[in-house]
Design an enzyme around this catalytic site. Structure first.
Site, PDB file in Angstrom:
ATOM      1  N   GLU A  38       0.806  -1.231   0.000  1.00 14.63           N
ATOM      2  CA  GLU A  38       0.000   0.000   0.000  1.00 14.63           C
ATOM      3  C   GLU A  38       0.837   1.279   0.000  1.00 14.63           C
ATOM      4  OE1 GLU A  38      -0.932  -2.680   1.494  1.00 14.63           O
ATOM      5  OE2 GLU A  38      -3.076  -2.950   1.162  1.00 14.63           O
ATOM      6  N   HIS A  53      -9.802  -4.699  11.358  1.00 16.05           N
ATOM      7  CA  HIS A  53     -10.461  -4.580  10.054  1.00 16.05           C
ATOM      8  C   HIS A  53     -11.742  -3.773  10.146  1.00 16.05           C
ATOM      9  CE1 HIS A  53      -7.707  -7.912   9.294  1.00 16.05           C
ATOM     10  NE2 HIS A  53      -7.925  -7.764   8.011  1.00 16.05           N
TER      11      HIS A  53
END
Lengths: 336, 413
Positions: free
Chosen positions: B193, B262
């Site tokens: 990322e 998450h």
């Protein structure tokens, strides 16, 4: 992965005509005098914040950028960016004015030393976070490939930045997608106060791309003709669509990391030693004299450059500050 | 001309220091690089180098002097073949050199009028022409259609992210795009990322229009450095040269039973960053119209979706080019008794709460923020003025506001 190094070693130095070498000499001397003046202005309080000088490293930017295609190739670097801008032939007045934070500065006085840009010259900064410019450079290369415009991106970073994770993430994607990027490690032996030996398990930075099968080149960054020759080899490889190259340019900075660095991590003798034996400007001067250029002509060049730099300093001291309304402009492009 | 050597500032905050030691004496020749003196501050001892060539003419401040103010002339250098004209010892540098300010700096202590640029006139949603066909779309289809329409319209738009191409999208949002636009414009990235957010940002700086997908915004924390320091700030620092028209999009906030790592809502973090546009739509029509607007915007956009809403179906007007305004909230349910402000999945919860309240005779007005930055304060305040009671539903964390006349009230959500 050693193929480019082997090709380079067959003939390490570029053979310029007198005109070109004199031009390179002038560019390096301009950077040297400009940076010395900037250091002085900082000491007088006219330049504030951070100021990272390029003194000693001139041959790297000048040599590499002399091989670029003007208007086609892009360049990106970190915060030690004054030299890279001057190597474009950009007016020293507006660069000095950016250092003193004036409206006439190249970033309208809102960037300062670390954030100088000239998209007109395809120079994309000027970035303060160590290593950020490498992934951004990957993006610039991606855009060159996407548009098939034949350009490449020259992305400079230091020996300190060479340990950043994002550098390797970018190398992986660059090699995977064959992006037209030249990674240049400007190894000036110290990351702020930490020597390469103390920060890096692998100090041969040109080998850092092997994990991604990126060819490496090991170059003497104090010799502008060697730098130029290495650029010829590396850029040809990239322009042919072969993907990235990693170049290690071995160089040295005579001053501290920035203006606030007392540089206690190395001896005076070490600095003076490099200055006496490897100074890039003295080296180019010796070559010019050998080619038959008159010493007086070189003295004239120095005088001319000193005057140019003094003019830039005066402009930078007397030019108006940005209007206070500039605090609010350019935060966003659109209005919502 | 003799050169005055002045006491240098060795750090941004230094105002005075001690001239600890002279390393040259009067009559010494110096050149660029010669160390002249050692200067001590409370932080460090630094060397003062000459940048000029010449001979040391007169030393004006003796070794060991403390409290030497920055700018004081400490010595004079004579150039080649010159006599030295010593300045008076300890004088500060002449006026026209010492100040970095110009004549334009306000001399009076009065307040300077700082003119902020006038805010844009409030935009409104474009009217939907009578007789337009209304279709039912899921949010994921609406997002996909937005990207496809923009990619057809503008060659510079491309999508990158994990699994966006061959996998058809981790949450199937980019389904079908690879087939229509090819691998050059729908790019599968490695799981990196930080690197690919930087590449996307750099591509935007280089003139393209990337849409960078994060599988969830939890993973974008690895990339947040580029979102904030590179994408959001660079246009300002460059005086307007470095535009960054990138869209970072993906699911944000709570999902179902996926654990703390998450499930975070990043809206408040990104909404506090100047230079970013932060959008968080709820229904399919807003998702489509606002993603189109985000891609067309010249500014970097953080576009926060929600995984649990992807599969919900809403009515969407079938128009060729329905682009919604950034920065405008929408009243999704009118009411007169209390205002509930919400965004993203909480809008659905707010509407449910409104139904419950209606059963008790309370008519709630639900405001869907749609854009978190810039915030549409006008719509919120207009509603508060109407109802006098307000509760904010930030996903599952209600926040309470006090109206001008009434006590605060709390509506569970």
């Amino acid at each position: 992965m050693r193929s480019l190094q082997e090709r380079f070693e067959q003939d390490r130095r570029f053979k310029p005509d007198t005109e070109l070498l004199q031009h390179l000499y002038e560019q390096m001397l301009l950077i040297r005098r400009f940076e010395e003046k900037a250091g002085q202005l900082y000491g007088l309080g006219l330049i504030g914040g951070f100021c990272h000088l390029y003194i000693g490293q001139e041959a790297v930017a000048v040599g590499l950028q002399s091989a670029l295609q003007e208007g086609k190739d892009s360049v990106i670097t970190g915060y030690r960016d004054h030299g890279h801008m001057l190597a474009y032939g950009i007016d020293p007045k507006i660069i000095m004015a950016e250092l003193t934070g004036r409206a006439a500065g190249i970033s309208r006085g809102k960037g300062g030393s670390m954030h100088m840009f000239s998209t007109e010259h395809a120079f994309y900064g000027g970035h303060g976070i160590v290593g950020a410019q490498v992934s951004l450079g990957g993006g610039l290369a991606f855009a060159h490939k996407y548009r098939q415009d034949g350009g490449l991106c020259l992305a400079y970073f230091g020996d300190g930045a060479a340990n950043q994770g994002q550098v390797y993430e970018t190398m992986n994607m660059a090699a995977l997608w064959k992006l037209p990027i030249v990674f240049v490690v400007e190894n000036n032996q110290y990351a702020m106060g930490t020597s390469v030996k103390r920060s890096s398990a692998e100090t041969e930075f040109h080998r850092r791309g092997t994990a991604f099968r990126i060819p490496g080149m090991d170059v003497n960054g104090m010799d502008v003709l060697e730098v130029r020759q290495s650029a010829e080899v590396a850029f040809a490889h990239v322009r042919e669509g072969n993907g990235p190259v990693l170049m290690e340019l071995n160089t040295y900075r005579y001053r501290g990391h920035s203006m606030s660095d007392p540089a206690k991590y190395r001896t005076r003798e070490e600095v003076q030693g490099v200055r006496d034996t490897s100074d890039p400007i003295e080296g180019a001067k010796a070559d010019l004299l050998k080619m038959g250029v008159d010493e007086d002509e070189l003295k004239d060049i120095d005088k001319r450059i000193k005057a140019q730099v003094a003019e830039a300093a005066e402009f930078a001291e007397n030019s108006p500050l940005p209007a206070e309304s500039e605090l609010y402009t350019d935060v966003l492009v659109g209005s919502y | 001309m003799p050169i005055e050597l002045k006491m240098p500032a060795l750090s941004p905050t230094m105002e005075e220091g001690t001239l600890a030691k002279w390393l040259v004496k009067e009559g010494d020749a110096v050149s660029s690089g010669t160390v002249l003196a050692e200067i001590e501050t409370d932080k460090a001892t630094m060397e003062f180098e000459s940048i000029d060539e010449g001979t040391v003419g007169k030393i004006l401040v003796p070794e060991g002097s403390e409290g030497v103010k920055v700018g004081t002339v400490i010595a004079v250098l004579a150039g080649e073949g010159e006599d030295v004209i010593p300045a008076k010892a300890g004088t500060s540098s002449s006026e026209n050199e010492s100040s970095g300010k110009t004549d334009e700096a306000p001399a009076s202590a009065g307040v300077t009028e700082v003119v902020k640029p006038a805010p844009a006139a409030p935009a409104t949603d474009p009217a939907i022409p009578a007789g337009t066909n209304i279709v039912k779309l899921t949010v994921r289809e609406a997002l996909r259609d937005a990207m496809a329409e923009e990619m057809r319209r503008d060659e510079r738009v491309f999508v990158m992210g994990e699994e966006v191409a061959e996998y058809q999208g981790a949450y199937k949002v980019t389904q079908g795009l690879l087939e229509e636009f090819g691998p050059g414009r729908v790019v599968d990235t490695p799981i990196t990322e930080y690197g690919f957010a930087g590449i996307g940002t750099g591509a935007a700086m280089g003139g393209l229009r990337p849409v960078v997908e994060f599988m969830t915004f939890n993973f974008a924390m690895q990339a947040i450095e580029h979102i904030v320091n590179s994408a959001a700030k660079t246009n300002y620092m460059s005086g307007g040269q470095m535009r960054c028209p990138v869209v970072f999009r993906g699911p944000n906030g709570a999902a179902s039973r996926v654990g703390a790592q998450h499930s975070q809502n990043y809206g408040p973090w990104y909404a506090s960053v100047p230079g970013l546009i932060v959008i968080a739509p709820y229904d399919a029509s807003d998702a489509k119209g606002l993603l189109k607007a985000a891609i067309r915007s010249e500014d970097p956009v953080v576009f926060l979706e929600n995984e649990l809403v992807y599969g919900r179906t809403f009515e969407v007007a079938q128009l060729d080019d329905h682009v919604l305004p950034i920065g405008k909230a929408r009243i999704v349910r009118e009411g007169s008794d209390v205002t509930i402000v919400a965004y993203s999945i909480a809008v659905g919860l707010a509407l449910d709460a409104a139904e419950t309240l209606a059963g008790e005779g309370i008519e709630a007005e639900v405001v869907d923020l749609r854009t978190l930055r810039p915030l549409d304060k006008d719509t919120i305040l207009a509603s508060l003025a109407k109802t006098n009671y307000m509760s904010g539903g930030q996903m599952r964390c209600p926040v309470v506001f006090r109206g001008p006349n009434g006590a605060a009230s709390r509506v569970g959500a």
